[in-house]
Scaffold this motif. Structure first.
Motif, PDB file in Angstrom:
ATOM      1  N   THR A   6       0.850  -1.196   0.000  1.00 55.55           N
ATOM      2  CA  THR A   6       0.000   0.000   0.000  1.00 55.55           C
ATOM      3  C   THR A   6       0.879   1.237   0.000  1.00 55.55           C
ATOM      4  O   THR A   6       2.006   1.218   0.526  1.00 55.55           O
ATOM      5  CB  THR A   6      -0.948   0.009   1.212  1.00 55.55           C
ATOM      6  OG1 THR A   6      -1.817   1.147   1.127  1.00 55.55           O
ATOM      7  CG2 THR A   6      -0.176   0.071   2.522  1.00 55.55           C
ATOM      8  N   TYR A  14      -3.476   3.855  -2.402  1.00 56.33           N
ATOM      9  CA  TYR A  14      -3.483   2.722  -3.321  1.00 56.33           C
ATOM     10  C   TYR A  14      -3.182   1.436  -2.553  1.00 56.33           C
ATOM     11  O   TYR A  14      -2.311   1.412  -1.672  1.00 56.33           O
ATOM     12  CB  TYR A  14      -2.421   2.897  -4.408  1.00 56.33           C
ATOM     13  CG  TYR A  14      -2.585   4.146  -5.237  1.00 56.33           C
ATOM     14  CD1 TYR A  14      -3.161   4.105  -6.506  1.00 56.33           C
ATOM     15  CD2 TYR A  14      -2.148   5.382  -4.762  1.00 56.33           C
ATOM     16  CE1 TYR A  14      -3.301   5.252  -7.277  1.00 56.33           C
ATOM     17  CE2 TYR A  14      -2.288   6.535  -5.521  1.00 56.33           C
ATOM     18  CZ  TYR A  14      -2.868   6.471  -6.776  1.00 56.33           C
ATOM     19  OH  TYR A  14      -3.008   7.611  -7.528  1.00 56.33           O
ATOM     20  N   LEU A  16      -2.390  -2.778  -3.387  1.00 52.01           N
ATOM     21  CA  LEU A  16      -2.107  -3.806  -4.393  1.00 52.01           C
ATOM     22  C   LEU A  16      -2.437  -5.162  -3.784  1.00 52.01           C
ATOM     23  O   LEU A  16      -1.943  -5.508  -2.701  1.00 52.01           O
ATOM     24  CB  LEU A  16      -0.643  -3.757  -4.811  1.00 52.01           C
ATOM     25  CG  LEU A  16      -0.261  -2.489  -5.583  1.00 52.01           C
ATOM     26  CD1 LEU A  16       1.238  -2.272  -5.562  1.00 52.01           C
ATOM     27  CD2 LEU A  16      -0.747  -2.561  -7.015  1.00 52.01           C
ATOM     28  N   THR A  30      -3.513  -9.908 -10.121  1.00 52.68           N
ATOM     29  CA  THR A  30      -3.174  -8.753  -9.275  1.00 52.68           C
ATOM     30  C   THR A  30      -4.113  -7.609  -9.597  1.00 52.68           C
ATOM     31  O   THR A  30      -4.438  -7.367 -10.760  1.00 52.68           O
ATOM     32  CB  THR A  30      -1.718  -8.328  -9.543  1.00 52.68           C
ATOM     33  OG1 THR A  30      -0.848  -9.427  -9.228  1.00 52.68           O
ATOM     34  CG2 THR A  30      -1.337  -7.125  -8.693  1.00 52.68           C
ATOM     35  N   ILE A  32      -4.948  -3.349  -8.598  1.00 52.84           N
ATOM     36  CA  ILE A  32      -4.608  -2.118  -7.908  1.00 52.84           C
ATOM     37  C   ILE A  32      -5.909  -1.414  -7.554  1.00 52.84           C
ATOM     38  O   ILE A  32      -6.810  -1.270  -8.386  1.00 52.84           O
ATOM     39  CB  ILE A  32      -3.671  -1.224  -8.746  1.00 52.84           C
ATOM     40  CG1 ILE A  32      -3.279   0.015  -7.949  1.00 52.84           C
ATOM     41  CG2 ILE A  32      -4.271  -0.858 -10.105  1.00 52.84           C
ATOM     42  CD1 ILE A  32      -2.074   0.738  -8.515  1.00 52.84           C
ATOM     43  N   ARG A  34      -7.774   1.974  -5.712  1.00 56.08           N
ATOM     44  CA  ARG A  34      -7.510   3.385  -5.426  1.00 56.08           C
ATOM     45  C   ARG A  34      -8.741   4.079  -4.883  1.00 56.08           C
ATOM     46  O   ARG A  34      -9.860   3.832  -5.350  1.00 56.08           O
ATOM     47  CB  ARG A  34      -7.085   4.094  -6.725  1.00 56.08           C
ATOM     48  CG  ARG A  34      -6.558   5.504  -6.505  1.00 56.08           C
ATOM     49  CD  ARG A  34      -6.562   6.305  -7.793  1.00 56.08           C
ATOM     50  NE  ARG A  34      -7.895   6.805  -8.128  1.00 56.08           N
ATOM     51  CZ  ARG A  34      -8.179   7.620  -9.138  1.00 56.08           C
ATOM     52  NH1 ARG A  34      -7.213   7.995  -9.955  1.00 56.08           N
ATOM     53  NH2 ARG A  34      -9.405   8.031  -9.364  1.00 56.08           N
ATOM     54  N   GLU A  47     -10.907  -0.030  -8.917  1.00 52.80           N
ATOM     55  CA  GLU A  47      -9.896  -1.078  -8.960  1.00 52.80           C
ATOM     56  C   GLU A  47      -9.740  -1.569 -10.387  1.00 52.80           C
ATOM     57  O   GLU A  47     -10.645  -1.414 -11.215  1.00 52.80           O
ATOM     58  CB  GLU A  47     -10.244  -2.240  -8.026  1.00 52.80           C
ATOM     59  CG  GLU A  47     -11.526  -2.982  -8.380  1.00 52.80           C
ATOM     60  CD  GLU A  47     -11.792  -4.135  -7.416  1.00 52.80           C
ATOM     61  OE1 GLU A  47     -12.062  -5.244  -7.918  1.00 52.80           O
ATOM     62  OE2 GLU A  47     -11.761  -3.919  -6.190  1.00 52.80           O
TER      63      GLU A  47
END
Length: 241
Positions: A6, A14, A16, A30, A32, A34, A47
């Motif tokens: 993070t 953010y 991850l 994966t 990310i 936000r 995301e």
């Protein structure tokens, strides 16, 4: 869901993660995530998938493409002048450096195949802004059985800035992809940790492996650099912490 890393940059926080592609899927990837750093109710939640890829050009213009789907470790730092020039970064950009591995089929367990990718946080925000209007899915689990928010969901014109007056909770379906900077150099190693620093004009990564080795290597888009430091540090995997 496994939370890997993070960080905070400008107005946003953010995260991850490594998680299943969907509730029904056994494939992992994966993402990310936000949202605005001032947003305690996650009213500005977005995301999207994040992938590191390796391409190998072959005859007849065909190319083999490998996807490294699960993040092992990440680090946010500034680029050196040489890397910034090679990749179009600004010297004051926050750069997300990530170590990715290929997972075993239908598993989050990594294989000994790693890659390293880098992307500016500015590019991440631009990607969110560009695709929010055309490639998103409302995250209905935020609203339980009340779907009226999904029916009328709108986005600010510029998603690179926080706008507290607009509520959105959505998933961008298109993955943000970046190329392996080392072009397969670490395809027989499981990398487990990364930190990055600038020395002169160079961007240098400290890397750890699952076999306890420590390596130091210059990050370059050319991918021709080899570790200039490589020794056994421990008998256990090097922690991403």
């Amino acid at each position: 869901i496994k939370y890997v890393y993070t960080f905070e940059s400008d107005q946003f926080v953010y995260f991850l993660t490594v998680q299943q592609e969907s509730v029904e899927s056994q494939t992992f990837h994966t993402r990310i995530i936000r949202f605005c750093s001032s947003d305690s109710e996650l009213r500005s939640y977005l995301e999207m998938p994040l992938e590191c890829i390796l391409t190998e050009k072959r005859r007849k213009r065909s190319a083999r493409r490998e996807i490294f789907n699960i993040l092992q470790a990440a680090y946010v730092g500034k680029p050196g002048a040489t890397l910034a020039k090679e990749m179009g970064f600004r010297l004051n950009d926050d750069i997300l450096y990530g170590i990715f591995a290929q997972s075993k089929p239908d598993s989050a367990e990594p294989t000994k195949r790693s890659s390293i990718c880098a992307v500016s946080v500015r590019t991440i925000n631009e990607f969110f802004s560009r695709l929010a209007q055309t490639s998103t899915k409302c995250l209905r689990h935020f609203y339980e059985k009340d779907n009226k928010y999904c029916m009328s969901q709108t986005f600010p014109r510029n998603l690179s800035y926080c706008d507290a007056s607009v509520e959105y909770r959505a998933e961008v379906k298109t993955p943000l992809q970046r190329l392996d900077l080392f072009m397969g150099q670490f395809s027989n190693i499981l990398l487990t940790s990364i930190s990055v620093f600038v020395e002169g004009s160079l961007t240098i990564a400290n890397l750890g492996t699952s076999e306890g080795r420590f390596m130091q290597v210059v990050i370059s888009r050319s991918g021709q650099t080899k570790p200039h430091i490589d020794f056994l540090l421990d008998t256990h995997p090097i922690s991403p912490e």
